[in-house]
Design a protein around this motif. Structure first.
Motif, PDB file in Angstrom:
ATOM      1  N   TYR A  82       0.798  -1.021  -0.034  1.00  0.00           N
ATOM      2  CA  TYR A  82      -0.212  -0.004  -0.088  1.00  0.00           C
ATOM      3  C   TYR A  82       0.914   1.374  -0.060  1.00  0.00           C
ATOM      4  O   TYR A  82       0.521   2.295  -0.637  1.00  0.00           O
ATOM      5  CB  TYR A  82      -0.886  -0.143   1.338  1.00  0.00           C
ATOM      6  CG  TYR A  82      -1.985   1.253   1.353  1.00  0.00           C
ATOM      7  CD1 TYR A  82      -2.973   1.205   0.524  1.00  0.00           C
ATOM      8  CD2 TYR A  82      -1.659   2.180   2.037  1.00  0.00           C
ATOM      9  CE1 TYR A  82      -3.798   2.213   0.707  1.00  0.00           C
ATOM     10  CE2 TYR A  82      -2.406   3.511   2.085  1.00  0.00           C
ATOM     11  CZ  TYR A  82      -3.399   3.393   1.318  1.00  0.00           C
ATOM     12  OH  TYR A  82      -4.294   4.648   1.344  1.00  0.00           O
TER      13      TYR A  82
ATOM     14  N   ILE B 259      -7.191  -1.044   4.734  1.00  0.00           N
ATOM     15  CA  ILE B 259      -5.928  -1.582   3.836  1.00  0.00           C
ATOM     16  C   ILE B 259      -5.796  -3.076   3.967  1.00  0.00           C
ATOM     17  O   ILE B 259      -5.369  -3.770   3.087  1.00  0.00           O
ATOM     18  CB  ILE B 259      -4.541  -0.944   4.673  1.00  0.00           C
ATOM     19  CG1 ILE B 259      -4.578   0.526   4.231  1.00  0.00           C
ATOM     20  CG2 ILE B 259      -3.386  -1.520   3.938  1.00  0.00           C
ATOM     21  CD1 ILE B 259      -3.541   1.161   5.142  1.00  0.00           C
TER      22      ILE B 259
ATOM     23  N   ALA C 132      -6.011  -2.601  -2.337  1.00  0.00           N
ATOM     24  CA  ALA C 132      -5.559  -1.147  -2.313  1.00  0.00           C
ATOM     25  C   ALA C 132      -5.300  -0.598  -3.644  1.00  0.00           C
ATOM     26  O   ALA C 132      -4.663  -1.337  -4.473  1.00  0.00           O
ATOM     27  CB  ALA C 132      -4.411  -0.784  -1.469  1.00  0.00           C
TER      28      ALA C 132
END
Length: 733
Positions: free
Chosen positions: A528, A555, A560
């Motif tokens: 991420y 997340i 993501a």
């Protein structure tokens, strides 16, 4: 097929062996001749039946290396024996233990240093770099290892004709990258010059031939000029009762080319094309006075250039070189470089470390020379350095293959640092703690930043603070290996403690979110935030680069979306190819005419069809095309010989390649118009850009044009050279 005449070969081998003994005879003691004979016979038997690429018996190579060691370096019996046996452990069944038993520990130690490393290397490191580091480690025991290695390399370069092209390029580049600078650093100037010239001969053959032809054509005129120039000086030297010898030598081909490129001049404009060397035979205690007296005699006849006086008699170079250089104006209006030195100085200049050592052991020289200080620095560097082989090689070249700068502490102690060293390097040279706490410096009583580049004669005082800590920016200022190693160590420690803090912060955050602290979740965070490792993730959290509050539950539950979209490197390369109009059918790579999609043209040297090129396999698997005389190419061929691929252009003409042309001339109205007519109208060449700068009636200009190949470019340059007022036209990278 060539018929081999065993009797003729036996006679040839004996002729070389007897020549070696003839040169060695003056310093042979008691049993030396027998030991050399034994080494010769051992090598002859071990290499029996082996041949070099040229077809000649292999034994001629160790004989030639031993000959260079004795004749051109001046080494003794131990070195001759080691040179004769230098390849037996690597290439035959003999082992180091056999050598030690038969020839003693000194010879065995040298041969162990010379024997190449075998085994597996980490990907991305260079076998050559590892070999070089191992060879340097033997410096602390016996410098003869490197001297014999240089003799071995010189003979390999002299006989490079028989090798395949890709091997020629690899060996020549490796020589230029490592061995020529090393020869220079050990004071072997004749080795250095010959290695550089041979490098040029194999990587830029046309230029080499062109300059050597010009030197040959001007030889008779040069000899007459030298004779006339020296006549009054010789008479005066005899009048004062000097015993002397005079040598005249042209500059090396490589140094002429370097000067042409650096000063942007033609061959005819080089004023110090040759140097005259006056060698005096005087006792040690009279050397300095005699050199200056001869300088005075020369300048009575010819006007010296005050900017070109070099006094290495009072302050010798770090490699032991001593000489007095001056450049004077001859009566015909030519500048001439004159070098004044004694027999002892000349031998050290020609034979470097070996001659210096000889005079040291004979008690002629005393104290620690610059050369010994340098060798001690190499040892310190080897002990302190914990980086990989290639990084070590880079540090080594930066620190030990450069000129020096001489500076002083506030108490007047002399400190010698590499050229371009900064105030920060000086601080670390004094003491590691002073370096780590360095705030700035006073140079000649004036405040300067850490990045200040030191100049000869500077007096430096370091300002410190206990609150100061190194930062990443320091690595941009530091030049010396010592400073860079200490800064990297400090940053590593700092990063480690910050990463631990970041890890604790992340653990607390995950507990708040009720998310498990698993490797899978850490991987999601890495993806991420686009960080390469968990350590980087923790470090960025600790330093606030990643706000801990931006670590959210989403997340870990959804895929993501990345905020930035970038072209993949390969697609980007293809875009560049599309813009530059390079077609994958234009190159034959590795002898395979198959369609090579995945190659790029190196921006560092911008090769065009007709240039001598090679391919380099990048880590992504693609192939990068470089000119063989490209500076970056030298490093690649030297460090990654196994990734070098043969490449040549095919005959397609319809595509255009960008090339740069630099012109110089006398300014006049309508000149640019005449030039553009030649380029666009006469030869139908497209121009991308043209820049002109005129000053006091002289102009310089750079023109970027699209051409098909080197033939097309040469024709364009010839036409441009005929335009009224143009003095020089040359290609630039």
């Amino acid at each position: 097929m060539t018929m081999i005449d065993p009797e003729a070969e036996r006679k040839e081998i004996l002729r070389h062996y007897r020549r070696l003994l003839r040169y060695a005879k003056p310093f042979l003691k008691d049993n030396d001749a027998k030991i050399i004979k034994k080494a010769f016979n051992t090598s002859l038997e071990a290499h029996g039946g082996m041949r070099r690429k040229s077809g000649e018996p292999y034994i001629l190579h160790p004989l030639a290396v031993a000959q260079i060691a004795v004749e051109e370096i001046g080494l003794g019996t131990t070195a001759i024996v080691a040179a004769l046996l230098h390849d037996v452990v690597e290439d035959t069944e003999l082992e180091i233990s056999d050598i030690e038993r038969e020839f003693g520990p000194s010879v065995a130690k040298i041969i162990e240093g010379l024997t190449k490393i075998s085994g597996v290397f980490d990907y991305g490191t260079s076998q050559q770099a590892e070999n070089f580091r191992k060879m340097l480690l033997t410096l602390s025991d016996d410098v003869r290892v490197i001297l014999i290695k240089l003799a071995d390399r010189l003979h390999n370069m002299r006989t490079l004709d028989s090798m395949p092209r890709h091997k020629q390029l690899k060996i020549a580049s490796e020589t230029m990258y490592l061995y020529a600078p090393l020869a220079h650093r050990l004071g072997l100037y004749t080795f250095k010059m010959e290695l550089e010239d041979l490098y040029l001969k194999y990587t830029d053959t046309d230029t080499y031939k062109d300059i050597s032809n010009k030197i040959r054509q001007t030889r008779s005129a040069r000899n007459k000029f030298i004779k006339d120039f020296l006549h009054p000086i010789e008479e005066e030297l005899r009048k004062y009762g000097f015993k002397f010898m005079i040598k005249g030598r042209p500059k090396s081909i490589y140094s002429i080319l370097k000067k042409i490129k650096k000063q942007n001049i033609t061959f005819d404009e080089i004023y110090d094309l040759f140097a005259i060397r006056i060698i005096l035979d005087v006792p040690l205690e009279n050397e300095k006075a005699a050199c200056w007296q001869v300088y005075s005699i020369i300048t009575d006849f010819y006007q010296p250039n005050p900017d070109r006086l070099r006094d290495w008699v009072n302050t010798p170079k770090a490699n032991g070189y001593e000489s007095l250089h001056t450049t004077v104006m001859s009566r015909s209006g030519q500048w001439v470089e004159v070098q004044i030195r004694t027999k002892r100085m000349d031998e050290i200049a020609e034979r470097g470390y070996a001659a210096h050592w000889k005079y040291k052991t004979e008690g002629v020289a005393s104290g620690e020379s610059g050369l010994e200080m340098w060798i001690n620095k190499v040892r310190d560097m080897l002990e302190a350095n914990n980086s990989d082989a290639l990084e070590f090689m880079d540090e080594f070249r930066k620190n030990l293959f450069v000129e020096e700068v001489f500076v002083f502490t506030p108490k007047g102690e002399l400190i010698i640092l590499p050229d371009k060293a900064t105030a920060l390097d000086f601080a670390f040279e004094i003491h590691t703690d002073i370096g780590l706490q360095c705030l700035g410096a006073k140079v000649n009583q004036k405040l300067v930043p850490l990045s200040y580049k030191l100049k000869n004669g500077d007096q430096v005082e370091i300002l410190t603070s206990q609150k100061q800590k190194p930062n990443e920016e320091w690595l941009q200022y530091a030049v010396t290996s010592k400073a860079r190693t200490r800064i990297k160590d400090a940053l590593r420690e700092e990063r480690k403690s910050k990463s631990e803090l970041g890890r604790a912060m992340l653990e607390n955050r995950l507990k708040q979110l009720e998310v498990a602290d698993t490797q899978n979740n850490i991987n999601k965070l890495q993806a991420y935030f686009n960080v390469p490792s968990a350590q980087d993730l923790y470090y960025r959290i600790a330093t606030g680069y990643i706000d801990i509050k931006s670590v959210k539950e989403v997340i870990f539950t959804a895929t993501a979306e990345k905020g930035i979209s970038m072209l993949e490197p390969k697609s980007f390369d293809k875009e560049v190819q599309k813009i530059r109009g390079i077609n994958s059918d234009m190159l034959v790579i590795g002898g395979d005419t198959a369609n090579m999609e995945n190659y790029t043209v190196a921006p560092c040297c911008n090769p065009i069809p007709g240039d001598d090129v090679f391919g380099f396999q990048t880590e992504s698997g693609g192939i990068e095309i470089h000119r063989t005389n490209c500076k970056r190419g030298i490093e690649l061929m030297s460090n990654y010989g196994n990734r070098i691929i043969k490449a040549k252009w095919t005959d397609q003409k319809e595509l255009a390649f960008l090339a740069g042309i630099r012109i110089k001339g006398t300014d006049r109205v309508g000149l640019v118009n005449d030039l553009t007519k030649v380029i666009s109208t006469s030869l139908k060449v497209n121009m991308r850009s043209i820049t002109m700068d005129s000053n006091d009636g002289i102009f310089e200009g750079n023109i970027m044009v699209f051409v098909n190949d080197t033939g097309h470019l040469d024709m364009l340059m010839q036409r441009m050279g005929k335009v009224n007022g143009i003095l020089t036209v040359e290609r630039f990278d």
